[in-house]
Design a protein around this motif. Structure first.
Motif, short mmCIF file in Angstrom:
data_model
loop_
_atom_site.label_atom_id
_atom_site.label_comp_id
_atom_site.label_asym_id
_atom_site.label_seq_id
_atom_site.Cartn_x
_atom_site.Cartn_y
_atom_site.Cartn_z
N ASP A 241 0.83 -1.20 0.00
CA ASP A 241 0.00 0.00 0.00
C ASP A 241 0.87 1.25 0.00
N LYS A 243 1.12 4.81 1.64
CA LYS A 243 0.55 5.51 2.80
C LYS A 243 0.63 7.03 2.71
N GLY A 255 -4.41 6.89 5.74
CA GLY A 255 -4.84 5.50 5.94
C GLY A 255 -4.42 4.61 4.78
N PHE A 298 -2.81 -9.75 9.57
CA PHE A 298 -2.16 -8.88 8.57
C PHE A 298 -0.74 -8.68 9.06
N ASN A 314 -1.55 -6.66 12.30
CA ASN A 314 -2.92 -6.17 12.49
C ASN A 314 -3.81 -7.39 12.62
N ARG A 316 -6.81 -7.87 11.49
CA ARG A 316 -7.91 -7.67 10.52
C ARG A 316 -7.29 -7.52 9.14
N GLY A 318 -6.43 -5.30 5.69
CA GLY A 318 -6.03 -3.91 5.48
C GLY A 318 -7.02 -3.17 4.60
N ASP A 319 -6.95 -1.87 4.69
CA ASP A 319 -7.76 -1.01 3.83
C ASP A 319 -6.83 0.09 3.33
N PRO A 320 -6.42 0.16 2.09
CA PRO A 320 -7.08 -0.38 0.89
C PRO A 320 -6.59 -1.75 0.39
N GLU A 321 -5.81 -2.49 1.18
CA GLU A 321 -5.30 -3.76 0.64
C GLU A 321 -6.42 -4.73 0.27
N1 GLY Z 1 -3.52 0.16 4.92
C1 GLY Z 1 -3.01 -0.11 6.19
C2 GLY Z 1 -3.95 -0.68 7.16
O1 GLY Z 1 -5.04 -1.11 6.84
O2 GLY Z 1 -3.58 -0.74 8.33
#
Ligand code: GLY
Ligand code: AMP
Length: 449
Positions: A241, A243, A255, A298, A314, A316, A318-321
């Motif tokens: 991603d 950032k 994010g 993650f 993480n 959960r 990822g966002d935007p992954e």
């Molecule tokens: N894109 C990083 C995250 O979701 O933590």
């Protein structure tokens, strides 16, 4: 005779319908970002997804199910919603409900206990919820990561002394969740000392009551995702991603402004190192420590000269992954989740689309600083050869308007990064709203690798 056949056909049809409905699930997705839109999009493709509820969702998720205006941190409201709507499965998108123990809440209530919830226990979510705990976990299980020390207000003097002899730059991390802002990279000893004082003085509230001081790693970042049932795990496509807000990786952190999957430099040798040194020891470590974990992990990596070191976990996706990982996943996501919940993930084989996915995030003017909301979004109907995953959007007066910093992630697939990116960027150009900003260089650093 004909009437006899008709009767049989009607009976068989009825039987098939009954079987299909008894076997199909009503699913609640918690969250409101692009990640949750991607979950809804993918789950809706499953034949056995009877109905989707998204709490609270966004303008995009309403195309796949019913948005419900609830706060995922209000566990009592979640309980009511689940019971009133006969929900069969809950998928938790963001980290905060997990870190606050939504899995444990379900386990503690007889009426919820049997409903599968995709996400770890509070004890598992601490992998993300406490950087100090995750560093100790990595040490216990010999998982490669940057060298570190941790300090609290009681050990401030020792912390300041430690900083003085630390090589520059110095990475300071607030221990707890700090809305993605808890990592500060300091270029001088004076800056690091001031930052440590501020953090321990409550800069991020209780999240920075403990501070991790970490060695700065120089290398290239990538992220790996697994779904685990606590016994085994399945590896999903990797991603990278972007950032920083500005092109060429400049300006403040956001994010995530976009993502790419696959990541060309993550080759077979890198995968082997990642799996042997990090993924397997992590899942086995959780199991050995008897930490219930049925959900995503993650792994954030920095490759230092070809050696993968973990910079974060993480609990959960990822966002935007997620917006590039799920479009490349050929498996039925609901089947994956059911096997995860039942502890039978070992049966599943992950199938991946070989093409490249890119996603480009349209953000509000001013983001990641202050920005205005409520700007009318047009051109969504002009998106082609791709998907517009909504994040900060809502419907107001019948119109789709902005409702957050990150607004829409435009995902496309192509034979390589340039061809996917051309489509994502084309779609980024056709959608309009006042103040729109996006990076045109997502994945460009990877094009020649
Ligand atoms: N894109 C990083 C995250 O979701 O933590
Ligand atoms: P995080 O909030 O943990 O995702 O960290 C934010 C960003 O800080 C990461 O994406 C990296 O770019 C950077 N970062 C974190 N830890 C380190 C480290 N030890 N060395 C270099 N950069 C780091």
């Amino acid at each position: 005779m004909a009437a006899g056949w008709a009767c049989w056909i009607a009976f068989i049809n009825q039987l098939l319908t009954t079987l299909a409905t008894t076997n199909s699930l009503r699913i609640l997705i918690l969250g409101s970002g692009g990640r949750e839109h991607a979950f809804a999009w993918k789950l809706a493709q499953s034949k056995r997804c009877a109905q989707l509820f998204i709490g609270p969702g966004n303008a995009g998720t309403s195309a796949y199910g019913q948005n419900v205006p609830i706060d995922p941190l209000d566990f009592l409201a979640v309980k009511k919603l689940v019971l009133e709507n006969q929900i069969d499965m809950v998928v938790v998108g963001p980290e905060e409900p997990l870190v606050r123990g939504i899995w444990d809440y379900f386990q503690a209530h007889e009426s919820l206990k049997k409903i599968p919830l995709i996400g770890p226990s509070k004890a598992g979510a601490v992998l993300e919820g406490s950087k100090a705990w995750s560093k100790q976990f990595m040490l216990r299980h010999k998982i490669p990561t940057a060298a570190y020390q941790e300090f609290t207000a009681e050990t401030l003097e020792a912390g300041l002394a430690y900083l003085k002899s630390h090589a520059l730059p110095i990475v300071l991390k607030a221990d707890g969740l700090a809305a993605g802002k808890g990592v500060v990279i300091c270029q001088s000893h004076a800056e690091a000392a001031a930052e440590m004082r501020e953090m321990l003085d409550g800069k991020f509230g209780t999240a920075s009551a403990r501070v991790v001081v970490e060695e700065f790693l120089t290398g290239i970042e990538f992220s790996v995702f697994v779904l685990t049932d606590g016994k085994t795990y399945k590896i999903l496509p990797e991603a990278k991603d972007y950032k920083r807000i500005g092109e060429g990786d400049t300006g403040p952190n956001t994010g995530g402004m976009g993502a790419v999957s696959p990541v060309p430099f993550v080759d077979a040798l890198m995968w082997q190192k990642v799996e042997d040194r990090v993924i397997r020891p992590t899942v086995e470590g959780l199991r050995k420590e008897k930490i219930p974990y049925k959900g995503f992990i993650f792994f954030g990596f920095i490759s230092v000269g070809g050696e993968p070191l973990v910079i974060e976990y993480n609990c959960r996706m990822g966002d935007p992954e997620t917006e590039v990982v799920l479009p490349r996943l050929k498996n039925d996501l609901l089947t994956l989740f059911e096997n995860c919940a039942k502890g039978t993930l070992g049966r599943v084989k992950i199938r991946t689309d070989k093409r490249t996915a890119t996603t480009v995030f349209l953000v509000s003017g001013g983001y990641p600083g202050d920005y205005e909301k409520g700007k009318v979004i047009t051109g969504l109907d002009l998106v082609k050869d791709g998907i517009a995953f909504n994040a900060g959007t809502t419907i107001k007066g019948g119109q789709c308007v902005t409702a957050g910093g990150r607004v829409i992630a435009l995902t496309s697939l192509g034979k390589d990064i340039p061809s996917a990116l051309r489509k994502s960027n084309r779609n980024a150009n056709v959608i309009q709203f006042e103040g729109k900003n996006f990076r045109r260089d997502i994945g460009k650093d990877l094009m020649d690798s």
